[in-house]
Design a protein around this motif. Sequence first.
Motif, PDB file in Angstrom:
ATOM      1  N   ASP A  73       0.826  -1.205   0.000  1.00 53.49           N
ATOM      2  CA  ASP A  73       0.000   0.000   0.000  1.00 53.49           C
ATOM      3  C   ASP A  73       0.859   1.253   0.000  1.00 53.49           C
ATOM      4  O   ASP A  73       0.505   2.265  -0.579  1.00 53.49           O
ATOM      5  CB  ASP A  73      -0.943   0.009   1.199  1.00 53.49           C
ATOM      6  N   ASP A  74       2.022   1.189   0.663  1.00 47.04           N
ATOM      7  CA  ASP A  74       2.940   2.329   0.678  1.00 47.04           C
ATOM      8  C   ASP A  74       3.514   2.606  -0.711  1.00 47.04           C
ATOM      9  O   ASP A  74       3.842   3.743  -1.026  1.00 47.04           O
ATOM     10  CB  ASP A  74       4.086   2.090   1.665  1.00 47.04           C
ATOM     11  N   ALA A  75       3.640   1.570  -1.536  1.00 44.17           N
ATOM     12  CA  ALA A  75       4.171   1.756  -2.888  1.00 44.17           C
ATOM     13  C   ALA A  75       3.285   2.712  -3.680  1.00 44.17           C
ATOM     14  O   ALA A  75       3.773   3.554  -4.427  1.00 44.17           O
ATOM     15  CB  ALA A  75       4.291   0.421  -3.611  1.00 44.17           C
ATOM     16  N   TYR A  76       1.980   2.603  -3.494  1.00 36.15           N
ATOM     17  CA  TYR A  76       1.067   3.516  -4.179  1.00 36.15           C
ATOM     18  C   TYR A  76       1.212   4.933  -3.665  1.00 36.15           C
ATOM     19  O   TYR A  76       1.165   5.890  -4.418  1.00 36.15           O
ATOM     20  CB  TYR A  76      -0.383   3.039  -4.036  1.00 36.15           C
ATOM     21  N   ASP A  77       1.420   5.090  -2.353  1.00 35.75           N
ATOM     22  CA  ASP A  77       1.643   6.417  -1.785  1.00 35.75           C
ATOM     23  C   ASP A  77       2.910   7.040  -2.363  1.00 35.75           C
ATOM     24  O   ASP A  77       2.935   8.230  -2.681  1.00 35.75           O
ATOM     25  CB  ASP A  77       1.758   6.344  -0.260  1.00 35.75           C
ATOM     26  N   ASP A  78       3.968   6.232  -2.512  1.00 35.84           N
ATOM     27  CA  ASP A  78       5.217   6.730  -3.092  1.00 35.84           C
ATOM     28  C   ASP A  78       5.003   7.214  -4.521  1.00 35.84           C
ATOM     29  O   ASP A  78       5.555   8.236  -4.928  1.00 35.84           O
ATOM     30  CB  ASP A  78       6.301   5.648  -3.079  1.00 35.84           C
ATOM     31  N   LEU A  79       4.207   6.489  -5.301  1.00 37.99           N
ATOM     32  CA  LEU A  79       3.934   6.903  -6.677  1.00 37.99           C
ATOM     33  C   LEU A  79       3.189   8.227  -6.707  1.00 37.99           C
ATOM     34  O   LEU A  79       3.463   9.084  -7.544  1.00 37.99           O
ATOM     35  CB  LEU A  79       3.128   5.824  -7.415  1.00 37.99           C
ATOM     36  N   GLU A  80       2.230   8.400  -5.790  1.00 40.58           N
ATOM     37  CA  GLU A  80       1.485   9.657  -5.736  1.00 40.58           C
ATOM     38  C   GLU A  80       2.410  10.821  -5.408  1.00 40.58           C
ATOM     39  O   GLU A  80       2.286  11.900  -5.982  1.00 40.58           O
ATOM     40  CB  GLU A  80       0.362   9.552  -4.706  1.00 40.58           C
ATOM     41  N   GLN A  81       3.355  10.612  -4.504  1.00 40.02           N
ATOM     42  CA  GLN A  81       4.269  11.679  -4.111  1.00 40.02           C
ATOM     43  C   GLN A  81       5.210  12.069  -5.241  1.00 40.02           C
ATOM     44  O   GLN A  81       5.605  13.221  -5.354  1.00 40.02           O
ATOM     45  CB  GLN A  81       5.072  11.266  -2.881  1.00 40.02           C
ATOM     46  N   THR A  82       5.574  11.110  -6.092  1.00 39.75           N
ATOM     47  CA  THR A  82       6.478  11.420  -7.199  1.00 39.75           C
ATOM     48  C   THR A  82       5.728  11.898  -8.434  1.00 39.75           C
ATOM     49  O   THR A  82       6.337  12.255  -9.425  1.00 39.75           O
ATOM     50  CB  THR A  82       7.319  10.189  -7.585  1.00 39.75           C
ATOM     51  N   GLY A  83       4.394  11.848  -8.377  1.00 37.22           N
ATOM     52  CA  GLY A  83       3.605  12.303  -9.520  1.00 37.22           C
ATOM     53  C   GLY A  83       3.398  11.241 -10.590  1.00 37.22           C
ATOM     54  O   GLY A  83       2.843  11.513 -11.641  1.00 37.22           O
ATOM     55  N   GLN A  84       3.857  10.019 -10.340  1.00 36.40           N
ATOM     56  CA  GLN A  84       3.658   8.937 -11.305  1.00 36.40           C
ATOM     57  C   GLN A  84       2.276   8.320 -11.090  1.00 36.40           C
ATOM     58  O   GLN A  84       1.804   8.217  -9.964  1.00 36.40           O
ATOM     59  CB  GLN A  84       4.713   7.850 -11.142  1.00 36.40           C
ATOM     60  N   ALA A  85       1.671   7.916 -12.193  1.00 34.88           N
ATOM     61  CA  ALA A  85       0.386   7.242 -12.102  1.00 34.88           C
ATOM     62  C   ALA A  85       0.581   5.834 -11.564  1.00 34.88           C
ATOM     63  O   ALA A  85       1.556   5.167 -11.905  1.00 34.88           O
ATOM     64  CB  ALA A  85      -0.283   7.177 -13.475  1.00 34.88           C
ATOM     65  N   PRO A  86      -0.322   5.364 -10.706  1.00 36.67           N
ATOM     66  CA  PRO A  86      -0.194   3.998 -10.212  1.00 36.67           C
ATOM     67  C   PRO A  86      -0.379   2.990 -11.338  1.00 36.67           C
ATOM     68  O   PRO A  86      -1.098   3.239 -12.303  1.00 36.67           O
ATOM     69  CB  PRO A  86      -1.302   3.865  -9.170  1.00 36.67           C
ATOM     70  N   VAL A  87       0.280   1.874 -11.217  1.00 32.00           N
ATOM     71  CA  VAL A  87       0.198   0.817 -12.216  1.00 32.00           C
ATOM     72  C   VAL A  87      -1.091   0.028 -11.988  1.00 32.00           C
ATOM     73  O   VAL A  87      -1.411  -0.331 -10.861  1.00 32.00           O
ATOM     74  CB  VAL A  87       1.424  -0.112 -12.094  1.00 32.00           C
ATOM     75  N   VAL A  88      -1.817  -0.233 -13.071  1.00 34.27           N
ATOM     76  CA  VAL A  88      -3.021  -1.039 -12.970  1.00 34.27           C
ATOM     77  C   VAL A  88      -2.601  -2.502 -13.001  1.00 34.27           C
ATOM     78  O   VAL A  88      -1.932  -2.950 -13.929  1.00 34.27           O
ATOM     79  CB  VAL A  88      -4.008  -0.729 -14.126  1.00 34.27           C
ATOM     80  N   LYS A  89      -2.981  -3.245 -11.974  1.00 31.24           N
ATOM     81  CA  LYS A  89      -2.557  -4.629 -11.838  1.00 31.24           C
ATOM     82  C   LYS A  89      -3.282  -5.527 -12.844  1.00 31.24           C
ATOM     83  O   LYS A  89      -4.383  -5.235 -13.286  1.00 31.24           O
ATOM     84  CB  LYS A  89      -2.819  -5.130 -10.420  1.00 31.24           C
ATOM     85  N   PHE A  90      -2.633  -6.656 -13.168  1.00 28.75           N
ATOM     86  CA  PHE A  90      -3.203  -7.658 -14.069  1.00 28.75           C
ATOM     87  C   PHE A  90      -4.568  -8.106 -13.560  1.00 28.75           C
ATOM     88  O   PHE A  90      -5.513  -8.251 -14.334  1.00 28.75           O
ATOM     89  CB  PHE A  90      -2.247  -8.847 -14.187  1.00 28.75           C
ATOM     90  N   SER A  91      -4.687  -8.310 -12.256  1.00 29.88           N
ATOM     91  CA  SER A  91      -5.951  -8.788 -11.695  1.00 29.88           C
ATOM     92  C   SER A  91      -7.087  -7.798 -11.934  1.00 29.88           C
ATOM     93  O   SER A  91      -8.219  -8.206 -12.209  1.00 29.88           O
ATOM     94  CB  SER A  91      -5.804  -9.053 -10.194  1.00 29.88           C
ATOM     95  N   THR A  92      -6.791  -6.525 -11.876  1.00 31.58           N
ATOM     96  CA  THR A  92      -7.802  -5.503 -12.125  1.00 31.58           C
ATOM     97  C   THR A  92      -8.228  -5.506 -13.582  1.00 31.58           C
ATOM     98  O   THR A  92      -9.418  -5.423 -13.895  1.00 31.58           O
ATOM     99  CB  THR A  92      -7.261  -4.114 -11.738  1.00 31.58           C
TER     100      THR A  92
END
Length: 113
Positions: free
Chosen positions: A71-90
């Motif tokens: 879950d922290d990985a998504y927070d890190d992406l938001e802080q750097t301005g990168q869009a979160p990766v959409v997972k295969f399962s989604t």
Amino acid sequence: MLVKFKSKAAADVVMYEEHAKLILDLLGKDTKQGIITAEQAGRAIAAIETEIERLNRLAAEEAKQNGIEQDDAYDDLEQTGQAPVVKFSTRAYPLLEMLRAADKNKQPVVWGV
């Protein structure tokens, strides 16, 4: 290019070809045109679910090696301005649900027709 999956058991599912290809390659199917028969639906569901589990395990291991919670990985992406990766399962979820309905109702799933 779009791929439109159709079945009498569920509403149509539309995906970009590049995303559909990941799933269809897993099932040994072509993106241009094909069918998953009612008899093949159970195996297709199992194959997709197995791949989702495998990718989730890999993501968890990678996150653990990097010392971060997933879950922290998504927070890190938001802080750097990168869009979160959409997972295969989604991405696979709508087609997976269609396959489950097709399996239950003994209907094929077709595309490119």
